[in-house]
Design an enzyme around this catalytic site. Structure first.
Site, mmCIF file in Angstrom:
data_model
loop_
_atom_site.group_PDB
_atom_site.id
_atom_site.type_symbol
_atom_site.label_atom_id
_atom_site.label_comp_id
_atom_site.label_asym_id
_atom_site.label_seq_id
_atom_site.Cartn_x
_atom_site.Cartn_y
_atom_site.Cartn_z
ATOM 1 N N LYS A 131 21.022 41.228 81.470
ATOM 2 C CA LYS A 131 21.907 41.918 82.424
ATOM 3 C C LYS A 131 21.587 41.456 83.847
ATOM 4 O O LYS A 131 20.453 41.542 84.306
ATOM 5 C CB LYS A 131 21.701 43.438 82.295
ATOM 6 N N ASP A 175 23.628 47.829 91.701
ATOM 7 C CA ASP A 175 24.385 48.823 90.944
ATOM 8 C C ASP A 175 24.499 50.121 91.740
ATOM 9 O O ASP A 175 23.580 50.925 91.772
ATOM 10 C CB ASP A 175 23.691 49.084 89.592
ATOM 11 N N LYS A 199 26.419 56.628 92.276
ATOM 12 C CA LYS A 199 25.095 57.225 92.094
ATOM 13 C C LYS A 199 24.716 58.048 93.313
ATOM 14 O O LYS A 199 25.208 57.776 94.413
ATOM 15 C CB LYS A 199 24.052 56.101 91.951
ATOM 16 N N ASP A 236 18.540 45.743 89.200
ATOM 17 C CA ASP A 236 19.354 45.892 87.994
ATOM 18 C C ASP A 236 19.711 44.528 87.376
ATOM 19 O O ASP A 236 20.441 44.451 86.394
ATOM 20 C CB ASP A 236 20.626 46.694 88.327
ATOM 21 N N ASP A 244 29.476 53.707 85.959
ATOM 22 C CA ASP A 244 28.048 53.433 86.132
ATOM 23 C C ASP A 244 27.427 52.864 84.853
ATOM 24 O O ASP A 244 26.304 52.372 84.875
ATOM 25 C CB ASP A 244 27.330 54.719 86.564
ATOM 26 N N ARG A 251 26.544 47.406 79.972
ATOM 27 C CA ARG A 251 27.061 47.091 78.634
ATOM 28 C C ARG A 251 28.384 46.335 78.728
ATOM 29 O O ARG A 251 28.713 45.551 77.846
ATOM 30 C CB ARG A 251 27.163 48.386 77.814
HETATM 31 N N1 BES Z 1 21.285 50.439 85.958
HETATM 32 C C1 BES Z 1 21.480 51.720 85.414
HETATM 33 C C2 BES Z 1 20.300 52.202 84.580
HETATM 34 C C3 BES Z 1 19.004 52.424 85.296
HETATM 35 C C4 BES Z 1 18.692 53.666 85.809
HETATM 36 C C5 BES Z 1 18.094 51.416 85.413
HETATM 37 C C6 BES Z 1 17.489 53.863 86.435
HETATM 38 C C7 BES Z 1 16.881 51.614 86.042
HETATM 39 C C8 BES Z 1 16.584 52.850 86.550
HETATM 40 C C9 BES Z 1 22.712 51.741 84.515
HETATM 41 O O1 BES Z 1 23.726 50.891 84.870
HETATM 42 C C10 BES Z 1 23.248 53.132 84.551
HETATM 43 O O2 BES Z 1 23.563 53.601 85.596
HETATM 44 N N2 BES Z 1 23.318 53.756 83.410
HETATM 45 C C11 BES Z 1 23.807 55.082 83.322
HETATM 46 C C12 BES Z 1 24.519 55.212 81.988
HETATM 47 C C13 BES Z 1 25.259 56.497 81.836
HETATM 48 C C14 BES Z 1 26.417 56.562 82.811
HETATM 49 C C15 BES Z 1 25.722 56.581 80.416
HETATM 50 C C16 BES Z 1 22.635 56.053 83.386
HETATM 51 O O3 BES Z 1 21.583 55.748 82.832
HETATM 52 O O4 BES Z 1 22.773 57.078 84.020
HETATM 53 ZN ZN ZN Z 2 23.109 49.178 85.914
HETATM 54 ZN ZN ZN Z 3 25.050 51.704 86.324
#
Ligand code: BES
Ligand code: ZN
Ligand code: ZN
Length: 499
Positions: free
Chosen positions: A265, A270, A277, A288, A347, A351
């Site tokens: 990735k 992000d 966020k 990220d 967010d 994927r």
């Molecule tokens: N990049 C984030 C995940 C992340 C969070 C990495 C904290 C490192 C530290 C990812 O893109 C994300 O935001 N995922 C969401 C998924 C959710 C919306 C299903 C998450 O984890 O909140």
């Molecule tokens: Zn992310």
């Molecule tokens: Zn994200």
């Protein structure tokens, strides 16, 4: 850092500092400590008698004796000493010596772990420990740094130790390279810049590298990847790096090693997109692209260590930002595979970029797929900074990753992957949606990717917790860890060696 090994006697050591690991229960009455005690006229005994040193982890004392300096560094219990603990001990000792005028350092092999294994661990730990996180500080140059490291031990010379030093420096350089990419802020490390760094590396190391721009992605139909970059002014890039063993790729149809795809990735920032966020800690989302950086680093190691393997590294790189053009919650996009995706939460963008990269890897002939991604906050909650999560469709592949991780110190933990988790991402309007409910977030993230791997052996590594360390450690600076470089490189090396 120049690194060599030597079997010279303790009395012949001329480096600025000699680092001596001390383990719990050791005394100056036996072994190397006794010899050093004699050489220093009882100084080691006096340190022990003072109670300043007991072998406990990261307790240390510097002893000065007639121009010689000894760093007695606590390594914890001698039992259960493994590569990871040796790496950390070496990293911590080297960090202790920064700014202390120690330019050349001799490091005594503990004799408790196989010399070659120990040598590689010391090299990796020392080189990673020395790296600082102040990339953009004007006055961050330390007054002194270790420039020369000599590993000293009775059996420390020979081809096995030389190879171990070589492998250790290769792994550490690649890991530090990935860390530098992770430390770089989003304004400097854009998708275009990440692609440039990958291309530069590939050219230097003799790897193949192509970069697909947005026009090409549109032509191919990568609707999921392009949905993520829509909100940003920075164009997405799909970086493709390839490694072929000596002799090049086999002719079509001819037998040859399987093609392994490493997919990382590469979200260079992000923000969450329209599903934005919270501001707190959003700045950390520059890392990220940690999975992508790990793939770039792993490819660099493979180029140098030359396994009999065929590997293609893919990094879908993009920013994830909100704007008037950005993908919105509820939008439906069509992925390269033809599967339609309801984007419920913008967010969950990782994927989306990964699924198109995986489909593309398969179209390029990939027979095994391993992906690494800072995919979910849920993974950070579940496993913290200690282990990455692993899941997938092929137990043998997952076991290989687990075992590579235990050996190199980048540890992973397998999560369950039952069908019921997959049901959580059924969509009413499209083939799948990009999020489940609030539960089992790391596993539903994995299940999303499973829809794109077909029947291939595939494993997914969620490195959200391990790619970044929140606090400085005795053995490493705060920030990007390069997690995944050594894990993926060792996985490929082991797999190639066992075929
Ligand atoms: N990049 C984030 C995940 C992340 C969070 C990495 C904290 C490192 C530290 C990812 O893109 C994300 O935001 N995922 C969401 C998924 C959710 C919306 C299903 C998450 O984890 O909140
Ligand atoms: Zn992310
Ligand atoms: Zn994200």
């Amino acid at each position: 850092m120049k690194i060599t090994s030597s079997a010279k006697k303790l009395s012949d050591i001329t480096e600025d500092v000699l680092v001596v690991p001390v383990f719990e229960g050791e005394t100056p009455r036996e072994g190397a400590l006794a010899a050093l005690d004699q050489l220093t006229g009882g100084a080691v005994t006096r340190v022990f008698d003072s109670g300043e040193l007991d072998g406990k982890r990261d307790r240390w004392v510097m002893v000065r004796d007639a121009g010689r300096r000894l760093l007695l560094y606590g390594g914890g219990a001698a039992d259960g000493l493994d590569t990871l603990r040796v790496q950390r001990l070496a990293g911590a000792a080297i960090r202790t010596l920064t700014d202390r005028g120690a330019r050349s350092v001799a490091f005594l092999l503990s004799g408790k772990v196989d010399d070659a294994v120990c040598a590689q661990s010391i090299v990796e730990g020392a080189m990673m420990g020395q790296m600082s996180c102040g990339l953009h500080r004007s006055n961050d140059k330390p007054k002194s740094e270790v420039e020369e490291l000599v590993l000293v031990g009775e059996r420390a010379v020979g081809p096995a130790v030389d190879r171990a030093i070589e492998a250790g420096s290769t792994m550490a350089e690649a890991t530090n390279f990935a860390r530098r990419l992770g430390f770089e802020p989003g304004n400097l490390m854009t998708p275009t810049e990440l692609a440039r760094k990958a291309q530069e590396m590939a050219e230097r190391e003799g790897l193949g590298c192509e970069v697909l721009g947005e026009d090409e992605m549109k032509r191919l139909g990568m609707g999921a990847l392009l949905a993520v970059s829509r909100g940003s002014q920075e164009p997405a890039q799909l970086i493709v790096i390839s490694y072929e063993p000596d002799g090049g790729a086999p002719d079509a149809g001819a037998p040859g090693p399987e093609l392994i795809a490493l997919v990382g990735k590469g979200i260079t920032f992000d923000s969450g997109g329209i599903s934005i966020k919270p501001a707190d800690k959003m700045e950390d989302m520059k890392y990220d692209m940690g999975g992508g950086a790990a793939v770039i680093g792993a490819m660099q190691s493979l180029a140098r260590l030359k396994p009999k393997a065929r590997v293609i590294g893919l990094i879908p790189a993009s920013e994830n930002l909100p704007s008037g053009r950005a993908v919105k919650p509820g939008d439906v996009v069509r992925s390269l595979s033809g599967k339609t995706i309801e984007v419920v939460n913008t967010d969950a963008e990782g994927r989306l970029v990964l699924c198109d990269a995986i489909t593309y890897a398969i179209s390029r002939g990939a027979q095994v797929v391993v992906d690494a991604a800072t995919l979910t906050g849920a993974c950070v909650v579940a496993l913290g900074e200690v282990r990455a999560a692993a899941m997938g469709t092929d137990q043998r592949l997952i076991d290989e990753l687990i075992s590579a991780g235990e050996k190199c110190g980048e540890r992973v933990w397998q999560l369950p992957f039952d069908d019921e988790y997959g049901e959580m991402i059924c969509s009413e309007i499209a083939d799948i949606k990009n999020v489940g409910n609030r539960t089992a977030g790391s596993i539903t993230g994995g299940w999303f990717l499973k829809h794109f791997v077909g029947d291939l052996p595939w494993a997914h590594l969620d490195i959200a917790g391990t790619a970044w360390t929140e606090h400085e450690k005795p053995y490493m600076a705060r920030g990007a860890t390069g997690f995944g470089v050594r894990l993926m490189a060792n996985f490929v090396l082991n797999r190639a060696a066992s075929k």
